[in-house]
Design a protein around this motif. Sequence first.
Motif, mmCIF file in Angstrom:
data_model
loop_
_atom_site.group_PDB
_atom_site.id
_atom_site.type_symbol
_atom_site.label_atom_id
_atom_site.label_comp_id
_atom_site.label_asym_id
_atom_site.label_seq_id
_atom_site.Cartn_x
_atom_site.Cartn_y
_atom_site.Cartn_z
ATOM 1 N N GLN A 1 0.830 -1.207 0.000
ATOM 2 C CA GLN A 1 0.000 0.000 0.000
ATOM 3 C C GLN A 1 0.863 1.255 0.000
ATOM 4 O OE1 GLN A 1 -2.326 -0.912 3.499
ATOM 5 N NE2 GLN A 1 -4.039 -1.697 2.300
ATOM 6 N N PHE A 2 2.016 1.198 0.662
ATOM 7 C CA PHE A 2 2.911 2.346 0.643
ATOM 8 C C PHE A 2 3.509 2.542 -0.750
ATOM 9 C CE2 PHE A 2 7.100 4.343 1.747
ATOM 10 C CZ PHE A 2 6.581 5.558 2.158
ATOM 11 N N GLY A 3 3.830 1.425 -1.429
ATOM 12 C CA GLY A 3 4.292 1.530 -2.806
ATOM 13 C C GLY A 3 3.236 2.149 -3.708
ATOM 14 N N LEU A 4 1.985 1.773 -3.485
ATOM 15 C CA LEU A 4 0.883 2.359 -4.249
ATOM 16 C C LEU A 4 0.756 3.848 -3.962
ATOM 17 C CD1 LEU A 4 -1.531 1.857 -6.142
ATOM 18 C CD2 LEU A 4 -2.894 1.322 -4.114
ATOM 19 N N ALA A 5 0.939 4.237 -2.697
ATOM 20 C CA ALA A 5 0.871 5.657 -2.334
ATOM 21 C C ALA A 5 1.996 6.449 -2.986
ATOM 22 C CB ALA A 5 0.923 5.806 -0.817
ATOM 23 N N ARG A 6 3.174 5.840 -3.080
ATOM 24 C CA ARG A 6 4.292 6.530 -3.727
ATOM 25 C C ARG A 6 4.012 6.731 -5.223
ATOM 26 N NH1 ARG A 6 9.692 7.407 -2.412
ATOM 27 N NH2 ARG A 6 9.450 6.233 -0.475
ATOM 28 N N LEU B 1 2.082 10.462 -9.760
ATOM 29 C CA LEU B 1 1.039 10.852 -10.719
ATOM 30 C C LEU B 1 0.403 12.186 -10.344
ATOM 31 C CD1 LEU B 1 -0.710 7.414 -11.336
ATOM 32 C CD2 LEU B 1 0.869 8.617 -12.847
ATOM 33 N N ARG B 2 0.144 12.386 -9.046
ATOM 34 C CA ARG B 2 -0.482 13.644 -8.635
ATOM 35 C C ARG B 2 0.453 14.823 -8.850
ATOM 36 N NH1 ARG B 2 -1.389 14.241 -3.558
ATOM 37 N NH2 ARG B 2 -0.407 12.353 -2.712
ATOM 38 N N VAL B 3 1.730 14.633 -8.559
ATOM 39 C CA VAL B 3 2.699 15.713 -8.766
ATOM 40 C C VAL B 3 2.820 16.037 -10.258
ATOM 41 C CG1 VAL B 3 5.149 16.295 -8.650
ATOM 42 C CG2 VAL B 3 4.014 15.313 -6.666
ATOM 43 N N LEU C 1 1.609 12.192 -19.288
ATOM 44 C CA LEU C 1 0.878 11.618 -18.150
ATOM 45 C C LEU C 1 0.425 10.200 -18.455
ATOM 46 C CD1 LEU C 1 -1.294 14.652 -16.957
ATOM 47 C CD2 LEU C 1 0.531 13.513 -15.683
ATOM 48 N N ALA C 2 0.004 9.950 -19.683
ATOM 49 C CA ALA C 2 -0.409 8.595 -20.058
ATOM 50 C C ALA C 2 0.766 7.629 -19.965
ATOM 51 C CB ALA C 2 -0.981 8.596 -21.475
ATOM 52 N N GLN C 3 1.976 8.088 -20.313
ATOM 53 C CA GLN C 3 3.155 7.238 -20.173
ATOM 54 C C GLN C 3 3.395 6.865 -18.708
ATOM 55 O OE1 GLN C 3 6.207 9.596 -22.067
ATOM 56 N NE2 GLN C 3 5.935 8.571 -24.045
ATOM 57 N N LEU C 4 3.236 7.838 -17.817
ATOM 58 C CA LEU C 4 3.417 7.565 -16.386
ATOM 59 C C LEU C 4 2.318 6.645 -15.869
ATOM 60 C CD1 LEU C 4 4.438 11.125 -15.109
ATOM 61 C CD2 LEU C 4 5.925 9.177 -15.614
ATOM 62 N N ARG C 5 1.090 6.862 -16.320
ATOM 63 C CA ARG C 5 -0.016 6.001 -15.875
ATOM 64 C C ARG C 5 0.155 4.575 -16.384
ATOM 65 N NH1 ARG C 5 -3.454 10.752 -17.296
ATOM 66 N NH2 ARG C 5 -3.957 11.812 -15.320
ATOM 67 N N LEU C 6 0.738 4.416 -17.560
ATOM 68 C CA LEU C 6 0.991 3.074 -18.079
ATOM 69 C C LEU C 6 1.996 2.353 -17.192
ATOM 70 C CD1 LEU C 6 0.515 1.006 -20.325
ATOM 71 C CD2 LEU C 6 2.349 2.097 -21.634
ATOM 72 N N LYS C 7 3.044 3.051 -16.785
ATOM 73 C CA LYS C 7 4.011 2.448 -15.856
ATOM 74 C C LYS C 7 3.342 2.119 -14.523
ATOM 75 C CE LYS C 7 8.001 2.710 -18.176
ATOM 76 N NZ LYS C 7 9.050 3.617 -17.675
ATOM 77 N N ALA C 8 2.480 3.010 -14.054
ATOM 78 C CA ALA C 8 1.795 2.761 -12.783
ATOM 79 C C ALA C 8 0.874 1.556 -12.880
ATOM 80 C CB ALA C 8 1.005 4.005 -12.371
ATOM 81 N N LEU D 1 6.213 2.141 -11.941
ATOM 82 C CA LEU D 1 6.447 3.582 -11.888
ATOM 83 C C LEU D 1 7.302 3.913 -10.661
ATOM 84 C CD1 LEU D 1 5.846 6.415 -13.027
ATOM 85 C CD2 LEU D 1 3.824 6.476 -11.547
ATOM 86 N N GLY D 2 8.374 4.671 -10.884
ATOM 87 C CA GLY D 2 9.263 5.022 -9.785
ATOM 88 C C GLY D 2 9.947 6.348 -10.035
ATOM 89 N N GLU D 3 10.890 6.657 -9.175
ATOM 90 C CA GLU D 3 11.587 7.939 -9.246
ATOM 91 C C GLU D 3 12.385 8.072 -10.537
ATOM 92 O OE1 GLU D 3 14.987 9.948 -6.523
ATOM 93 O OE2 GLU D 3 13.106 9.438 -5.491
ATOM 94 N N GLU D 4 12.864 6.945 -11.082
ATOM 95 C CA GLU D 4 13.625 7.023 -12.330
ATOM 96 C C GLU D 4 12.751 7.517 -13.479
ATOM 97 O OE1 GLU D 4 11.939 2.930 -11.792
ATOM 98 O OE2 GLU D 4 13.064 4.368 -10.565
ATOM 99 N N ASP D 5 11.450 7.247 -13.420
ATOM 100 C CA ASP D 5 10.541 7.756 -14.456
ATOM 101 C C ASP D 5 10.341 9.256 -14.307
ATOM 102 O OD1 ASP D 5 9.717 5.164 -15.742
ATOM 103 O OD2 ASP D 5 9.063 4.744 -13.705
ATOM 104 N N VAL D 6 10.338 9.744 -13.076
ATOM 105 C CA VAL D 6 10.283 11.192 -12.860
ATOM 106 C C VAL D 6 11.519 11.849 -13.450
ATOM 107 C CG1 VAL D 6 10.121 13.018 -11.123
ATOM 108 C CG2 VAL D 6 8.929 10.852 -10.759
ATOM 109 N N GLN D 7 12.677 11.228 -13.251
ATOM 110 C CA GLN D 7 13.919 11.761 -13.801
ATOM 111 C C GLN D 7 13.892 11.751 -15.322
ATOM 112 O OE1 GLN D 7 16.708 9.162 -11.890
ATOM 113 N NE2 GLN D 7 16.929 10.440 -10.081
#
Length: 433
Positions: A120-125, A130-132, A407-414, A419-425
């Motif tokens: 659940q914490f991984g899901l929250a991260r 996505l929210r950011v 955003l769709a690319q990030l949602r696909l990873k999620a 989806l992780g910090e490397e995708d933000v980078q």
Amino acid sequence: MKRILAICIAGLFSGATLAADLMEVYQDALANDAKFSAARAQFEAGQEKVVQGRAGLLPQIGLAADTSWNDSEIRALSGTQDRSYNSNGYGVQLTQPLFRWQNWVQFKQGELQTALSETQFGLARQDLVLRVAEAYFDVLNAQDALAAVSQLRTAAGEQLELAKTSFEVGTVTITDVHEAQSRFDLASAQEIAAQNQLEVARQSLAQIIGKQPEPLAGLREGVALQRPQPENIADWVAAAESGSFGVQAQQLAREIAAREVERARAGHLPTVDIVASHGVNNRPQPSTDRAEATAIGLQLNVPLYAGGRVSSVSREAAALRMKADADLEDARRSAALAARQSWLGVTSGMAQVKALEAARVSSTSALEANKLGYEVGVRINIDVLNAQTQLADTLQQLSRARYDTLLAQLRLKAAAGTLGEEDVQAVNALLAR
């Protein structure tokens, strides 16, 4: 409103030293977002479940003490004797479970509940990423929209002044002036709405990062969006059905529910404990005033009848296990749907961006052609105004399409649980420095 416009312009044209990028905003959100802080606290609380479950397998030690005042009257043939005295005692007892099946099941449930809190914490991260990203791109999109309508208002104002001048010399009719005035007023209203939308977007981002956002770095001009890898929607759907954090959480919840059925049925089973005790009693009497005893042995408890509670709890647990099965199937279907929607969002978004980039070129050419035609008298004022509006609309749609595709690319990873910090980078690398 002027302050908001200044912020927008600063966000578009400020240098890298003044503009915050997506990674910096994400780091602020990690430290300040209230929802993520609550999820972190929930995760820390979940780590205690395994400790609590293990406690049922370990020895239980208790200390007890008592004291009382006694006033007695003893009648015998020799006469009546009154005695008043204080009695007290203390003792310690150790109970070590040997066979308590429900405690063992509860221990395994504790391990699963701790694993569930981690999932659940991984899901929250992922949700925070996505929210950011969504809030960040909403601000950029609002800035782009404001820039487009401001440019449209300026162009409409120039066209209005030209129409007024032409009317004074008699080359156009009053209708041209009214049309130009109408478009200028409409652009002014759109600019006010865009300014308000920008402020709303900024405040939405501020809610996540806990402070007023700095000017934000925008996408580099002409940035190329990459197709997702692998380029097969079936692979993404399969990954989502097994790797999604939502699916993983429901799998753990189902296993916990199954263990709960086992724990409830264990209420019918006997229990065996090792019980060791040592006690001291002080009770002044004619023959003795102190008694001390130590005992160790096995204690067997066999439940016979509990009013039907055990059977009822077992049926309840079985029904909840069936619910967990259905929830798991729903989570798999939802993950598969999210993967398909995100995949289509990426692929169609990239095609839309390509088409809108071509439309921007053609709209710009059409505006220039209409301006030239108006100057030589083969186009009328409304033609120029329509071309200006079309270009502004195209620019806004292009900006929105780019942000939606990212955003769709990030949602696909999620959806696939990766989806992780490397995708933000990776997204951050697309921003202007």
